[in-house]
Design a protein around this motif. Sequence first.
Motif, mmCIF file in Angstrom:
data_model
loop_
_atom_site.group_PDB
_atom_site.id
_atom_site.type_symbol
_atom_site.label_atom_id
_atom_site.label_comp_id
_atom_site.label_asym_id
_atom_site.label_seq_id
_atom_site.Cartn_x
_atom_site.Cartn_y
_atom_site.Cartn_z
ATOM 1 N N GLN A 154 69.743 -97.514 -24.717
ATOM 2 C CA GLN A 154 68.759 -96.995 -22.735
ATOM 3 C C GLN A 154 68.164 -97.358 -23.078
ATOM 4 O OE1 GLN A 154 70.982 -94.829 -24.289
ATOM 5 N NE2 GLN A 154 73.330 -94.818 -23.485
ATOM 6 N N LYS A 159 67.490 -101.167 -22.753
ATOM 7 C CA LYS A 159 67.124 -101.911 -21.236
ATOM 8 C C LYS A 159 66.600 -101.446 -19.822
ATOM 9 C CE LYS A 159 71.964 -101.868 -22.927
ATOM 10 N NZ LYS A 159 73.132 -101.109 -22.660
ATOM 11 N N ALA A 160 66.031 -100.530 -19.919
ATOM 12 C CA ALA A 160 65.059 -99.844 -19.192
ATOM 13 C C ALA A 160 63.930 -100.536 -18.342
ATOM 14 C CB ALA A 160 64.217 -98.226 -19.077
ATOM 15 N N GLU A 214 61.647 -97.621 -14.933
ATOM 16 C CA GLU A 214 62.338 -96.790 -15.690
ATOM 17 C C GLU A 214 61.870 -96.131 -17.255
ATOM 18 O OE1 GLU A 214 66.412 -98.525 -15.719
ATOM 19 O OE2 GLU A 214 66.518 -98.293 -13.310
ATOM 20 N N ARG A 231 72.664 -86.358 -26.619
ATOM 21 C CA ARG A 231 72.881 -86.699 -25.152
ATOM 22 C C ARG A 231 72.391 -85.653 -24.175
ATOM 23 N NH1 ARG A 231 77.427 -88.913 -28.261
ATOM 24 N NH2 ARG A 231 76.993 -91.804 -28.303
ATOM 25 N N PRO A 249 72.388 -84.888 -15.985
ATOM 26 C CA PRO A 249 70.594 -85.659 -15.560
ATOM 27 C C PRO A 249 70.238 -84.082 -14.933
ATOM 28 C CG PRO A 249 72.709 -86.872 -14.898
ATOM 29 C CD PRO A 249 73.106 -85.716 -15.893
ATOM 30 N N LYS A 279 64.165 -91.052 -14.146
ATOM 31 C CA LYS A 279 64.292 -92.131 -15.191
ATOM 32 C C LYS A 279 65.694 -91.811 -16.503
ATOM 33 C CE LYS A 279 59.665 -92.346 -15.493
ATOM 34 N NZ LYS A 279 57.820 -92.979 -16.159
ATOM 35 N N TYR A 280 67.067 -91.262 -15.390
ATOM 36 C CA TYR A 280 67.288 -90.732 -16.423
ATOM 37 C C TYR A 280 68.054 -91.266 -17.084
ATOM 38 C CZ TYR A 280 72.475 -88.976 -17.856
ATOM 39 O OH TYR A 280 72.993 -88.073 -18.461
ATOM 40 N N GLU A 281 68.148 -92.796 -16.838
ATOM 41 C CA GLU A 281 68.837 -94.310 -17.836
ATOM 42 C C GLU A 281 68.501 -94.113 -19.404
ATOM 43 O OE1 GLU A 281 71.807 -95.605 -18.193
ATOM 44 O OE2 GLU A 281 72.035 -93.522 -16.124
ATOM 45 N N ALA A 282 66.777 -93.644 -19.006
ATOM 46 C CA ALA A 282 65.856 -93.341 -20.281
ATOM 47 C C ALA A 282 65.494 -92.466 -21.292
ATOM 48 C CB ALA A 282 64.749 -94.197 -19.704
ATOM 49 N N ARG A 298 68.881 -90.553 -20.990
ATOM 50 C CA ARG A 298 70.202 -89.556 -21.380
ATOM 51 C C ARG A 298 70.798 -89.183 -22.512
ATOM 52 N NH1 ARG A 298 74.454 -93.754 -18.828
ATOM 53 N NH2 ARG A 298 74.275 -95.274 -20.358
ATOM 54 N N GLU A 299 69.816 -90.632 -23.665
ATOM 55 C CA GLU A 299 69.999 -90.520 -25.476
ATOM 56 C C GLU A 299 69.202 -90.722 -25.787
ATOM 57 O OE1 GLU A 299 72.741 -93.551 -27.697
ATOM 58 O OE2 GLU A 299 73.892 -92.178 -26.367
#
Length: 117
Positions: A14, A17-18, A22, A58, A61, A103-106, A108-109
């Motif tokens: 993640q 991809k950010a 992010e 993991r 949010p 920035k949760y996508e960055a 979350r894992e």
Amino acid sequence: MQIGLLLCAAAVPQLAKASDAEALTVQEISGLREAVQRCWMPPQLQAGASAEVKVRIRLTPSGELDGTPQILEAADGEAGQLSAQSVIRAAQRCAPYSLPEAKYEAWREIVINFVHQ
């Protein structure tokens, strides 16, 4: 005794991809590393023993753990097993994590290396 902690941003898909907007800042990553290190109580190892543990956590949010932390790598033997158990407890003890929700996508894992020498 040396204790080290390394947040492995490159190992987390993640983060790769950010977008720049992010991605976590150096300060945010350092803050997370320091928080986890404060929660970690490494076991007493025999003289000369060392252990390295890589764990994936993991998060939801809200910063809570989303399931049990997963040990990706751990040293063989008793030192590795004791260290792995202490790493899971540290990840659980530190929750909830305070990270920017935008920035949760960055985050979350997250993969973290714990090194105990």
